[in-house]
Design an enzyme around this catalytic site. Structure first.
Site, PDB file in Angstrom:
ATOM      1  N   LYS A  12     -24.612   3.684 -57.454  1.00  0.00           N
ATOM      2  CA  LYS A  12     -25.335   4.710 -56.683  1.00  0.00           C
ATOM      3  C   LYS A  12     -25.296   6.071 -57.384  1.00  0.00           C
ATOM      4  O   LYS A  12     -26.318   6.716 -57.543  1.00  0.00           O
ATOM      5  CB  LYS A  12     -24.706   4.899 -55.284  1.00  0.00           C
ATOM      6  CG  LYS A  12     -24.671   3.669 -54.421  1.00  0.00           C
ATOM      7  CD  LYS A  12     -24.193   3.999 -53.008  1.00  0.00           C
ATOM      8  CE  LYS A  12     -22.748   4.441 -52.920  1.00  0.00           C
ATOM      9  NZ  LYS A  12     -21.751   3.421 -53.266  1.00  0.00           N
ATOM     10  N   ARG A  18     -22.792   6.326 -44.254  1.00  0.00           N
ATOM     11  CA  ARG A  18     -21.998   5.112 -44.479  1.00  0.00           C
ATOM     12  C   ARG A  18     -21.657   4.431 -43.166  1.00  0.00           C
ATOM     13  O   ARG A  18     -20.988   3.405 -43.172  1.00  0.00           O
ATOM     14  CB  ARG A  18     -20.689   5.473 -45.179  1.00  0.00           C
ATOM     15  CG  ARG A  18     -20.678   5.223 -46.681  1.00  0.00           C
ATOM     16  CD  ARG A  18     -19.354   5.726 -47.201  1.00  0.00           C
ATOM     17  NE  ARG A  18     -18.911   5.133 -48.415  1.00  0.00           N
ATOM     18  CZ  ARG A  18     -18.986   5.717 -49.618  1.00  0.00           C
ATOM     19  NH1 ARG A  18     -19.540   6.875 -49.755  1.00  0.00           N
ATOM     20  NH2 ARG A  18     -18.480   5.120 -50.663  1.00  0.00           N
ATOM     21  N   ARG A  75     -14.156   0.998 -64.516  1.00  0.00           N
ATOM     22  CA  ARG A  75     -14.822   2.308 -64.416  1.00  0.00           C
ATOM     23  C   ARG A  75     -13.878   3.436 -64.838  1.00  0.00           C
ATOM     24  O   ARG A  75     -12.707   3.438 -64.497  1.00  0.00           O
ATOM     25  CB  ARG A  75     -15.283   2.546 -62.977  1.00  0.00           C
ATOM     26  CG  ARG A  75     -15.885   3.945 -62.787  1.00  0.00           C
ATOM     27  CD  ARG A  75     -16.800   4.020 -61.629  1.00  0.00           C
ATOM     28  NE  ARG A  75     -16.095   4.057 -60.353  1.00  0.00           N
ATOM     29  CZ  ARG A  75     -16.724   4.223 -59.193  1.00  0.00           C
ATOM     30  NH1 ARG A  75     -18.034   4.355 -59.156  1.00  0.00           N
ATOM     31  NH2 ARG A  75     -16.044   4.234 -58.065  1.00  0.00           N
ATOM     32  N   ARG A  88     -10.283   6.522 -61.525  1.00  0.00           N
ATOM     33  CA  ARG A  88     -10.146   7.093 -60.183  1.00  0.00           C
ATOM     34  C   ARG A  88      -9.004   6.403 -59.459  1.00  0.00           C
ATOM     35  O   ARG A  88      -8.855   5.200 -59.543  1.00  0.00           O
ATOM     36  CB  ARG A  88     -11.441   6.877 -59.390  1.00  0.00           C
ATOM     37  CG  ARG A  88     -12.379   8.054 -59.443  1.00  0.00           C
ATOM     38  CD  ARG A  88     -13.720   7.741 -58.866  1.00  0.00           C
ATOM     39  NE  ARG A  88     -13.694   7.221 -57.496  1.00  0.00           N
ATOM     40  CZ  ARG A  88     -14.792   7.059 -56.754  1.00  0.00           C
ATOM     41  NH1 ARG A  88     -15.966   7.368 -57.239  1.00  0.00           N
ATOM     42  NH2 ARG A  88     -14.700   6.597 -55.532  1.00  0.00           N
ATOM     43  N   ARG A 136     -11.831  -0.972 -49.865  1.00  0.00           N
ATOM     44  CA  ARG A 136     -13.138  -0.295 -49.872  1.00  0.00           C
ATOM     45  C   ARG A 136     -14.258  -1.302 -49.662  1.00  0.00           C
ATOM     46  O   ARG A 136     -15.246  -1.006 -48.985  1.00  0.00           O
ATOM     47  CB  ARG A 136     -13.325   0.478 -51.186  1.00  0.00           C
ATOM     48  CG  ARG A 136     -12.458   1.722 -51.226  1.00  0.00           C
ATOM     49  CD  ARG A 136     -12.382   2.280 -52.625  1.00  0.00           C
ATOM     50  NE  ARG A 136     -13.623   2.873 -53.060  1.00  0.00           N
ATOM     51  CZ  ARG A 136     -13.950   3.042 -54.342  1.00  0.00           C
ATOM     52  NH1 ARG A 136     -13.135   2.651 -55.300  1.00  0.00           N
ATOM     53  NH2 ARG A 136     -15.095   3.603 -54.655  1.00  0.00           N
TER      54      ARG A 136
HETATM   55  P1  AMP Z   1     -17.668   7.424 -53.223  1.00  0.00           P
HETATM   56  O1  AMP Z   1     -17.434   8.303 -54.399  1.00  0.00           O
HETATM   57  O2  AMP Z   1     -19.051   7.580 -52.634  1.00  0.00           O
HETATM   58  O3  AMP Z   1     -17.303   5.980 -53.487  1.00  0.00           O
HETATM   59  O4  AMP Z   1     -16.666   7.928 -52.078  1.00  0.00           O
HETATM   60  C1  AMP Z   1     -15.260   7.894 -52.254  1.00  0.00           C
HETATM   61  C2  AMP Z   1     -14.552   7.865 -50.914  1.00  0.00           C
HETATM   62  O5  AMP Z   1     -14.887   9.046 -50.163  1.00  0.00           O
HETATM   63  C3  AMP Z   1     -14.942   6.712 -50.008  1.00  0.00           C
HETATM   64  O6  AMP Z   1     -14.225   5.527 -50.298  1.00  0.00           O
HETATM   65  C4  AMP Z   1     -14.597   7.281 -48.635  1.00  0.00           C
HETATM   66  O7  AMP Z   1     -13.205   7.244 -48.404  1.00  0.00           O
HETATM   67  C5  AMP Z   1     -15.013   8.746 -48.785  1.00  0.00           C
HETATM   68  N1  AMP Z   1     -16.426   8.949 -48.368  1.00  0.00           N
HETATM   69  C6  AMP Z   1     -17.486   9.246 -49.171  1.00  0.00           C
HETATM   70  N2  AMP Z   1     -18.627   9.329 -48.449  1.00  0.00           N
HETATM   71  C7  AMP Z   1     -18.283   9.079 -47.164  1.00  0.00           C
HETATM   72  C8  AMP Z   1     -19.009   8.982 -45.949  1.00  0.00           C
HETATM   73  N3  AMP Z   1     -20.355   9.151 -45.903  1.00  0.00           N
HETATM   74  N4  AMP Z   1     -18.308   8.704 -44.811  1.00  0.00           N
HETATM   75  C9  AMP Z   1     -16.976   8.522 -44.831  1.00  0.00           C
HETATM   76  N5  AMP Z   1     -16.231   8.576 -45.940  1.00  0.00           N
HETATM   77  C10 AMP Z   1     -16.869   8.844 -47.109  1.00  0.00           C
END
Ligand code: AMP
Length: 215
Positions: A13, A88, A127, A160, A171
């Protein structure tokens, strides 16, 4: 264009959002990046978000919606935006519907990048990200030119914290339980376009551009 990118963690994404943001000249809004910046800066938001992120759980809707609300109110979002990692959950999607209605605009398309779970685990374990500029790499599929060093800013790339194996499993479960229902939510609204994420980044990009009619 007003666009949402949906997909499991590691589906690509962020990478596709960055490419589209540059091509279409519209902001790329990643809630994950906003949380990670807040963690790095040691803010209250960061401290609270970290508790959830480190466990592979979602940050509560209330907190997440608040940050998106502030971001969408900025002037640069008037010409369009790409939401990466938001919504999400169904409540987040419902909030977004209302917020866009108040802004007098609507979503153009929801791009769903589909990647099977086994492939996700392979991708996330390899990654690497640049903590300085946010660029994303993969040790096998998309390595930086000089091993371990970011192509864009020469900073050292890292894994990360939440890409470690145990957190990845959580996740993925969180994704299937809470985020996957959004696929039907947007399909029912006639907004959904699905692209299958390919092994090679360029192949996914070309399929994404085709699906969105962007040249
Ligand atoms: P990402 O970089 O998009 O994978 O986001 C990393 C982490 O941030 C996720 O695993 C969630 O813990 C948190 N996070 C990101 N976006 C959201 C969202 N829209 N709602 C809730 N938690 C989020």
């Amino acid at each position: 264009m007003r666009l949402i990118i949906l997909g499991a963690p590691g589906a690509g994404k962020g990478t596709q959002a960055a490419i589209l943001s540059e091509k279409l000249n519209i902001p790329h809004i990643s809630t994950g990046d906003i949380f990670r910046n807040s963690i790095r800066m040691g803010t209250e938001l960061g401290k609270e978000a970290k508790e959830y992120i480190d466990k592979g759980l979602l940050v509560p809707d209330e907190l997440t919606i608040q940050i998106v609300k502030e971001r969408l109110n900025k002037d640069d979002c008037r010409k369009g935006f790409i939401l990466d990692g938001f919504p999400r959950t169904i409540p987040q999607a419902e909030y977004l519907e209302k917020a866009l209605e108040e802004m007098g605009v609507s979503l153009d398309v929801v791009l769903n990048i589909h990647v099977p779970d086994e492939e996700i685990v392979k991708r996330l374990s390899g990654r690497r990200v640049c903590p300085n500029c946010g660029a994303s790499y993969h040790v096998l599929y998309n390595p930086p030119e000089v091993e371990g060093i970011c192509d864009s800013c020469s900073h050292k790339v890292v894994q990360r914290e939440d890409d470690k194996e145990e957190t990845v499993k959580n996740r993925l479960k969180t994704y299937h339980d809470q985020t996957e229902p959004l696929i039907d939510f947007y399909r029912n609204k006639g907004k959904l376009v699905t692209v299958v994420g390919q092994e090679k980044l360029e192949d996914t990009t070309s399929n994404v551009l085709k699906a969105l009619g962007v040249s």
